[in-house]
Motif scaffolding. Structure first.
Motif, PDB file in Angstrom:
ATOM      1  N   ALA A 398     104.769  61.807  -8.926  1.00 13.97           N
ATOM      2  CA  ALA A 398     105.968  61.968  -9.744  1.00 13.97           C
ATOM      3  C   ALA A 398     106.857  60.737  -9.615  1.00 13.97           C
ATOM      4  N   ARG A 399     107.562  60.402 -10.674  1.00 10.64           N
ATOM      5  CA  ARG A 399     108.486  59.270 -10.585  1.00 10.64           C
ATOM      6  C   ARG A 399     109.561  59.524  -9.537  1.00 10.64           C
ATOM      7  N   SER A 400     109.900  60.788  -9.309  1.00 15.14           N
ATOM      8  CA  SER A 400     110.944  61.124  -8.345  1.00 15.14           C
ATOM      9  C   SER A 400     110.559  60.767  -6.916  1.00 15.14           C
ATOM     10  N   THR A 401     109.264  60.618  -6.631  1.00 14.12           N
ATOM     11  CA  THR A 401     108.819  60.271  -5.282  1.00 14.12           C
ATOM     12  C   THR A 401     108.262  58.849  -5.212  1.00 14.12           C
ATOM     13  N   TYR A 402     108.525  58.061  -6.237  1.00 14.36           N
ATOM     14  CA  TYR A 402     107.997  56.698  -6.278  1.00 14.36           C
ATOM     15  C   TYR A 402     108.556  55.893  -5.104  1.00 14.36           C
ATOM     16  N   PRO A 403     107.691  55.159  -4.376  1.00 15.27           N
ATOM     17  CA  PRO A 403     108.130  54.466  -3.154  1.00 15.27           C
ATOM     18  C   PRO A 403     108.820  53.140  -3.443  1.00 15.27           C
ATOM     19  N   GLY A 404     109.914  53.177  -4.178  1.00 14.96           N
ATOM     20  CA  GLY A 404     110.628  51.955  -4.528  1.00 14.96           C
ATOM     21  C   GLY A 404     111.055  51.127  -3.329  1.00 14.96           C
ATOM     22  N   PRO A 405     111.670  51.735  -2.290  1.00 17.44           N
ATOM     23  CA  PRO A 405     112.086  50.931  -1.130  1.00 17.44           C
ATOM     24  C   PRO A 405     110.922  50.218  -0.449  1.00 17.44           C
ATOM     25  N   ALA A 406     109.780  50.896  -0.305  1.00 18.40           N
ATOM     26  CA  ALA A 406     108.625  50.266   0.343  1.00 18.40           C
ATOM     27  C   ALA A 406     108.088  49.109  -0.493  1.00 18.40           C
ATOM     28  N   LEU A 407     108.008  49.281  -1.811  1.00 21.06           N
ATOM     29  CA  LEU A 407     107.535  48.217  -2.683  1.00 21.06           C
ATOM     30  C   LEU A 407     108.486  47.023  -2.651  1.00 21.06           C
TER      31      LEU A 407
END
Length: 532
Positions: A398-407
């Motif tokens: 889901a977009r809601s759990t996308y790992p933005g900080p890690a990326l």
């Protein structure tokens, strides 16, 4: 022997005022924003798009008019670019939309009935669950409801001030999304049906409204002409259905989606019916309250029928025409419809819900308030759980759990390894992946969307790559590269691939393709890059 003393009405028996309405609206904003901020690691796609577009103040963007992006720009100047900001912005404009529903209702009904109207429509998906999505549909809720209120006042009272304000607010509605024209068409139909168009004052008022409307909209109209009407072409392309049969299937799906998004209001009304059957119109007594229950001799009269005939006519024509006309035209032309495009079509449906309510207003208002608050809490908790911990437990991408900080951490690590001492200012990617990296990197990091000057007006043409850039895409993570991005990646001197887990150990793996483009000699000579 004297008859027994009637029971006292509970604490909420007195007519509600502005304070109670504001408390209810602020509570809704706080509930939905807080739970989404806790449960989501990334905003929805539209919210991310607004964060990216908020890099600069433009008179227009390639897909839409500019007002929502302007408002997000000013919000980022205050809060920065946290992932929760789109949730807050969406709920703020949902609450503002409900405020103007209250203002309209107070023009022709009691304070209690007006609050019940607001409460009923607040649980529909466009004000609650989808009210957390900050896009051009949600951002338009306030201006559409405000224009309906001002239109009512202008036609009824024929004051020049109301007509001018109607034009200004209608212009802001158009600067939000061109679909505002559908609501304006409903106004026109009402003028014809009611006969108000025959009055000289109406024509003078319409002229004043049109003039103020054009004053607000004219800078954007100039921009449209200069940019080959790009947003209009995008809107036209969005309507393509791929054939008559596909259009009808889309129309069926569209109508069913609307029924589902209105269903929470129906649940409240059903619960109210059961509550009334069980308790009738009795209210428990409270000795501290000095207002007594007085039996309503018209307890069987539904609130809708207590409205005047002209007011009911106004609500029916202005409230139903947007949906009926859109569905009719779509069926005739074979155009495609998306469910979210109807966000502003049902803002008056709380009035239609009043067709079911009757009895002492104080008692019924208390019941509706309890039911609505309870349903908001249940929906918000359920949505947060489904989009957060449950999606992670099931490994749902889901977009809601996308790992933005890690990326973003990996992107910065690679950038600093190859460009030490130079801040990362430009991410070349699509809106979604690039935005997730940019908002977690720094307030000055912008996205060069698909390596296109046209899509990224916050860069002066030809300058985006002068001081270097990080190229990013993911073939398996909703970020497949545009040909222009792939070409830059292939030409970059430093590149690689990292794997990042999405939605916990059960989730899919995101293949982060990264590349670093070095700064050019022009950068050392002080060439400008992002501009605002």
């Amino acid at each position: 022997m004297q008859p027994p003393r009637p029971p006292k009405i509970p604490l909420l028996a007195r007519p509600p005022g502005t304070a109670l309405v504001i408390i209810c609206l602020l509570g809704m904003v706080a509930l939905w924003t807080t739970l989404c901020a806790i449960s989501h690691s990334a905003p929805d796609l539209d919210g991310m798009e607004e964060l990216v577009w908020a890099a600069s103040l433009e008179l227009g963007y390639i897909k839409h008019p500019p007002l929502p992006s302007w408002l997000m720009y000013f919000a980022t100047q205050v809060f920065g670019r946290p992932a929760w900001l789109p949730f807050l912005m969406g709920q703020i404009f949902s609450a503002l939309g409900l405020w103007f529903v209250w203002k309209l209702a107070r023009e022709f009904t009691t304070a209690r009935k007006a609050l019940m109207t607001v409460l009923l429509v607040s649980v529909t998906a466009y004000f609650s669950l989808r009210g957390t999505i900050y896009n051009h549909n949600t951002a338009q809720l306030w201006s559409i409801t405000a224009s309906i209120w001002l239109f009512y006042r202008a036609v009824r009272k024929q004051q020049l001030r109301d007509w001018i304000l109607l034009g200004v607010v209608s212009g802001l509605a158009m600067l939000t999304k061109y679909s505002a024209l559908i609501q304006f068409a409903a106004f026109f139909l009402y003028l014809l049906r009611s006969g108000a168009w025959r009055a000289r004052h109406t024509w003078l008022g319409v002229g004043a409204a049109t003039l103020s409307f054009l004053c607000v909209l004219s800078p954007h109209l100039v921009w449209l002409a200069q940019h080959h009407f790009e947003p209009l072409l995008y809107a036209d392309h969005s309507l393509e259905a791929g054939g008559r049969w596909a259009a009808w299937m889309d129309l069926l799906s569209f109508s069913l989606d609307q029924a589902g998004r209105l269903a929470p209001m129906l649940l409240v009304l059903i619960a109210w019916v059961f509550w009334r059957r069980r308790r009738a119109d009795r209210a428990p007594g409270y000795p501290a309250n000095d207002e007594y229950f007085e039996p309503d001799t018209r307890a069987t009269t539904r609130y809708w029928h207590a409205l005047s005939v002209p007011d009911r006519q106004f609500l029916l024509w202005v409230g139903l025409a947007p949906f009926i006309s859109t569905v009719t035209i779509s069926a005739l032309l074979g155009s495609r419809l998306e469910a979210s495009w109807a966000s502003t079509f049902f803002v008056l449906f709380g009035f239609f819900g009043m067709g079911y309510l009757r009895g002492p207003e104080g008692v019924q208002m208390r019941r509706v308030l309890i039911l609505v608050v309870g349903l908001h809490i249940v929906m918000a908790l359920g949505y947060a759980a489904a989009r957060g911990p449950l999606a992670t437990a099931l490994g749902k991408p889901a977009r809601s759990t996308y790992p933005g900080p890690a990326l973003a951490a990996l992107a910065v690590q690679h950038w600093q390894a190859h460009q030490p001492g130079r801040p990362l200012r430009v991410v070349v990617s699509n809106t979604w992946l690039g935005g997730n990296i940019a908002i977690h990197t720094g307030t000055n990091t912008q996205v060069y969307i698909d390596a296109s000057d046209e899509h990224s007006p916050w860069f002066a043409p030809g300058t985006a790559l002068q001081c270097g850039a990080l190229v990013a895409f993911s073939a398996a993570g909703r970020a497949a590269p545009a040909p222009t991005v792939q070409a830059l990646y292939d030409a970059a001197p430093w590149k690689g691939v990292d794997n990042v887990q999405w939605s916990g150990p059960k989730g899919r793996v995101i293949d982060l393709h990264w590349a670093v483009l070095p700064a050019t000699p022009d950068c050392l000579r002080g060439a400008a890059v992002p501009h605002s």
